[in-house]
Design a protein around this motif. Structure first.
Motif, mmCIF file in Angstrom:
data_model
loop_
_atom_site.group_PDB
_atom_site.id
_atom_site.type_symbol
_atom_site.label_atom_id
_atom_site.label_comp_id
_atom_site.label_asym_id
_atom_site.label_seq_id
_atom_site.Cartn_x
_atom_site.Cartn_y
_atom_site.Cartn_z
ATOM 1 N N LEU A 213 -7.224 -14.231 7.151
ATOM 2 C CA LEU A 213 -6.116 -14.814 6.664
ATOM 3 C C LEU A 213 -4.717 -15.022 7.671
ATOM 4 C CD1 LEU A 213 -5.770 -12.768 3.319
ATOM 5 C CD2 LEU A 213 -6.363 -15.065 3.725
ATOM 6 N N GLY A 214 -5.202 -14.594 9.145
ATOM 7 C CA GLY A 214 -4.122 -14.819 10.013
ATOM 8 C C GLY A 214 -2.890 -13.730 10.051
ATOM 9 N N LEU A 215 -3.193 -12.584 9.382
ATOM 10 C CA LEU A 215 -2.199 -11.769 8.993
ATOM 11 C C LEU A 215 -2.434 -10.450 10.077
ATOM 12 C CD1 LEU A 215 -1.781 -11.903 5.408
ATOM 13 C CD2 LEU A 215 -0.418 -12.991 7.021
ATOM 14 N N ALA A 216 -3.609 -10.308 10.593
ATOM 15 C CA ALA A 216 -3.953 -8.968 11.265
ATOM 16 C C ALA A 216 -2.771 -8.686 12.282
ATOM 17 C CB ALA A 216 -5.062 -8.821 11.565
ATOM 18 N N GLU A 217 -2.454 -9.677 13.083
ATOM 19 C CA GLU A 217 -1.567 -9.474 14.169
ATOM 20 C C GLU A 217 -0.087 -9.109 13.910
ATOM 21 O OE1 GLU A 217 -2.881 -8.505 17.028
ATOM 22 O OE2 GLU A 217 -4.742 -9.009 16.248
ATOM 23 N N ARG A 218 0.066 -9.788 12.403
ATOM 24 C CA ARG A 218 1.656 -9.661 12.120
ATOM 25 C C ARG A 218 1.794 -8.478 11.139
ATOM 26 N NH1 ARG A 218 2.402 -15.138 8.816
ATOM 27 N NH2 ARG A 218 4.543 -14.182 8.290
ATOM 28 N N ALA A 219 1.146 -7.922 10.736
ATOM 29 C CA ALA A 219 1.282 -6.385 10.128
ATOM 30 C C ALA A 219 1.836 -5.647 10.952
ATOM 31 C CB ALA A 219 -0.073 -6.151 9.247
ATOM 32 N N GLY A 220 2.722 -4.854 10.438
ATOM 33 C CA GLY A 220 3.202 -3.634 11.248
ATOM 34 C C GLY A 220 2.219 -2.634 10.978
ATOM 35 N N CYS A 221 1.505 -2.353 9.966
ATOM 36 C CA CYS A 221 0.284 -1.273 9.826
ATOM 37 C C CYS A 221 -0.650 -2.006 8.821
ATOM 38 C CB CYS A 221 1.078 -0.071 9.227
ATOM 39 S SG CYS A 221 1.788 -0.089 7.542
ATOM 40 N N ILE A 222 -1.855 -1.352 8.942
ATOM 41 C CA ILE A 222 -2.950 -1.633 8.081
ATOM 42 C C ILE A 222 -3.770 -0.316 7.565
ATOM 43 C CG2 ILE A 222 -5.045 -2.716 7.835
ATOM 44 C CD1 ILE A 222 -4.086 -5.022 9.888
ATOM 45 N N VAL A 223 -3.412 0.187 6.631
ATOM 46 C CA VAL A 223 -4.046 1.483 6.197
ATOM 47 C C VAL A 223 -5.009 1.225 5.077
ATOM 48 C CG1 VAL A 223 -3.492 3.569 5.265
ATOM 49 C CG2 VAL A 223 -2.047 2.657 6.715
ATOM 50 N N SER A 224 -6.343 1.440 5.525
ATOM 51 C CA SER A 224 -7.488 0.976 4.339
ATOM 52 C C SER A 224 -7.972 2.308 3.679
ATOM 53 C CB SER A 224 -8.524 0.706 5.312
ATOM 54 O OG SER A 224 -8.309 -0.756 5.808
ATOM 55 N N GLY A 225 -8.916 2.244 2.907
ATOM 56 C CA GLY A 225 -9.350 3.597 1.907
ATOM 57 C C GLY A 225 -9.979 4.449 2.696
ATOM 58 N N ASP A 226 -10.459 4.188 4.088
ATOM 59 C CA ASP A 226 -11.086 4.951 4.860
ATOM 60 C C ASP A 226 -10.193 5.299 6.247
ATOM 61 O OD1 ASP A 226 -11.553 2.597 5.843
ATOM 62 O OD2 ASP A 226 -13.706 2.761 6.003
ATOM 63 N N THR A 227 -9.038 5.020 6.335
ATOM 64 C CA THR A 227 -8.221 5.475 7.361
ATOM 65 C C THR A 227 -7.996 6.812 7.565
ATOM 66 O OG1 THR A 227 -7.337 3.208 7.318
ATOM 67 C CG2 THR A 227 -5.830 4.985 8.527
ATOM 68 N N LEU A 228 -7.857 7.404 6.196
ATOM 69 C CA LEU A 228 -7.443 8.826 6.214
ATOM 70 C C LEU A 228 -8.343 9.580 5.033
ATOM 71 C CD1 LEU A 228 -3.588 9.009 5.573
ATOM 72 C CD2 LEU A 228 -4.902 9.328 7.600
ATOM 73 N N PRO A 229 -8.624 10.684 5.018
ATOM 74 C CA PRO A 229 -9.452 11.452 3.844
ATOM 75 C C PRO A 229 -8.994 11.071 2.738
ATOM 76 C CG PRO A 229 -8.994 12.749 5.784
ATOM 77 C CD PRO A 229 -8.317 11.635 6.064
ATOM 78 N N GLN A 230 -7.688 10.869 2.386
ATOM 79 C CA GLN A 230 -7.105 10.621 1.244
ATOM 80 C C GLN A 230 -7.024 9.115 0.867
ATOM 81 O OE1 GLN A 230 -5.671 12.218 3.867
ATOM 82 N NE2 GLN A 230 -5.148 14.252 3.124
ATOM 83 N N ARG A 231 -7.112 8.738 -0.278
ATOM 84 C CA ARG A 231 -6.882 7.527 -0.606
ATOM 85 C C ARG A 231 -5.636 7.605 -2.000
ATOM 86 N NH1 ARG A 231 -11.491 3.854 -1.294
ATOM 87 N NH2 ARG A 231 -11.310 3.961 -3.551
ATOM 88 N N LYS A 232 -5.051 6.419 -2.256
ATOM 89 C CA LYS A 232 -4.361 6.195 -3.550
ATOM 90 C C LYS A 232 -4.952 6.626 -4.811
ATOM 91 C CE LYS A 232 -3.707 1.810 -2.870
ATOM 92 N NZ LYS A 232 -3.458 0.430 -2.715
ATOM 93 N N PRO A 233 -4.428 7.459 -5.657
ATOM 94 C CA PRO A 233 -3.135 7.736 -5.781
ATOM 95 C C PRO A 233 -2.532 8.809 -5.054
ATOM 96 C CG PRO A 233 -4.192 8.748 -7.579
ATOM 97 C CD PRO A 233 -5.078 7.986 -6.745
ATOM 98 N N ASP A 234 -3.169 9.302 -4.084
ATOM 99 C CA ASP A 234 -2.685 10.344 -3.093
ATOM 100 C C ASP A 234 -1.571 9.627 -2.158
ATOM 101 O OD1 ASP A 234 -2.441 11.992 -0.583
ATOM 102 O OD2 ASP A 234 -3.682 13.357 -1.744
ATOM 103 N N PRO A 235 -0.409 10.372 -1.777
ATOM 104 C CA PRO A 235 0.577 9.603 -1.128
ATOM 105 C C PRO A 235 0.320 9.421 0.502
ATOM 106 C CG PRO A 235 1.518 11.709 -1.711
ATOM 107 C CD PRO A 235 0.159 11.384 -2.476
ATOM 108 N N ALA A 236 -0.726 10.288 0.623
ATOM 109 C CA ALA A 236 -0.920 10.403 2.138
ATOM 110 C C ALA A 236 -0.957 8.820 2.905
ATOM 111 C CB ALA A 236 -2.084 10.965 2.580
ATOM 112 N N PRO A 237 -1.843 8.040 2.289
ATOM 113 C CA PRO A 237 -1.980 6.692 2.998
ATOM 114 C C PRO A 237 -0.394 5.921 3.393
ATOM 115 C CG PRO A 237 -3.518 6.898 1.452
ATOM 116 C CD PRO A 237 -2.772 8.190 1.201
ATOM 117 N N LEU A 238 0.490 5.976 2.053
ATOM 118 C CA LEU A 238 1.614 5.586 2.322
ATOM 119 C C LEU A 238 2.541 6.156 3.556
ATOM 120 C CD1 LEU A 238 2.236 4.858 -1.691
ATOM 121 C CD2 LEU A 238 1.919 3.191 0.377
ATOM 122 N N LEU A 239 2.381 7.449 3.344
ATOM 123 C CA LEU A 239 3.028 8.253 4.397
ATOM 124 C C LEU A 239 2.835 7.983 5.918
ATOM 125 C CD1 LEU A 239 3.604 11.644 2.683
ATOM 126 C CD2 LEU A 239 5.285 10.041 2.938
#
Length: 216
Positions: free
Chosen positions: A123-149
């Motif tokens: 989509l041409g957005l990867a280099e523009r995004a300030g961050c990309i946090v995926s479901g496996d970036t951390l052990p926690q996933r939404k609705p846990d707030p950890a990915p957002l923090l």
């Protein structure tokens, strides 16, 4: 003042439903089942591969291997990530506007990184995004707030300086628990039986353009 706008991916930033619907119906057809109507699949897309398989094969339980079907779905989807997927109308202009005002933006999704990263590249957005946090970036996933923090840290913003936009209850719950302002994207994949006005968001928006009034 809002410095950073964070978006859920499926059903908020991008309209991924056509490609995911194709993948689900391809799995059904491989098991001699008829394709489901697109309008039946669309509201389920934000809830992930497991929910899609439950929709597509729930009538066959317990005679199917749901995990094997989920993996088949994801593999088919991976080969058609951006065939019909586009940004929602008005989203490209919103991102341009945010950047021109000096705001940064990012993505926080439960989609696994091996799907999120190539999709955002396509989509041409990867280099523009300030961050990309995926479901496996951390052990926690939404609705846990950890990915957002985690996204806050990557974007050098405090939680109270961030706005999170999503189209599912888990998005709003995660944002609230993180201490962010939250918006429901009513243009996303919300089922008729859902009541987004009861999710506790700070606001509900009918279009990406409407998000700007929460930033300026």
């Amino acid at each position: 003042m809002i410095k950073t706008v964070l978006f859920d991916l499926d059903g908020t930033l991008a309209d991924t439903a056509p490609d995911l619907a194709h993948a689900l119906n391809a799995v059904r057809l491989s098991h001699d089942l008829p394709a489901l109507p697109y309008e039946v699949i669309r509201p389920v897309v934000s809830h992930g591969g497991k929910a899609l398989i439950e929709l597509g094969f729930g009538e066959s339980a317990p005679h199917v291997d749901f995990e094997a079907l989920r993996q088949q779905l994801l593999q088919i989807y991976r080969t058609n990530l951006a065939t019909h997927t586009v940004l929602f109308p008005g989203m490209a202009g919103l991102l341009d506007n945010l950047e021109s005002r000096g705001h940064n933006w990012g993505v926080v999704t439960n989609k696994p990184g091996w799907l999120t990263d190539p999709l955002l590249q396509a989509l041409g957005l990867a280099e523009r995004a300030g961050c990309i946090v995926s479901g496996d970036t951390l052990p926690q996933r939404k609705p846990d707030p950890a990915p957002l923090l985690h996204a806050c840290k990557q974007c050098a913003s405090e939680a109270h300086e961030c706005l999170y936009v999503g189209d599912a209850r888990r998005d709003i719950e995660a944002g609230r628990r993180a201490g962010m302002q939250t918006l429901v994207a009513l243009f996303g994949y919300i089922g008729e039986d859902e009541q987004p006005d009861t999710w506790g968001a700070d606001g509900l928006v009918e279009s990406p353009e409407a998000i700007l009034q929460w930033v300026s």
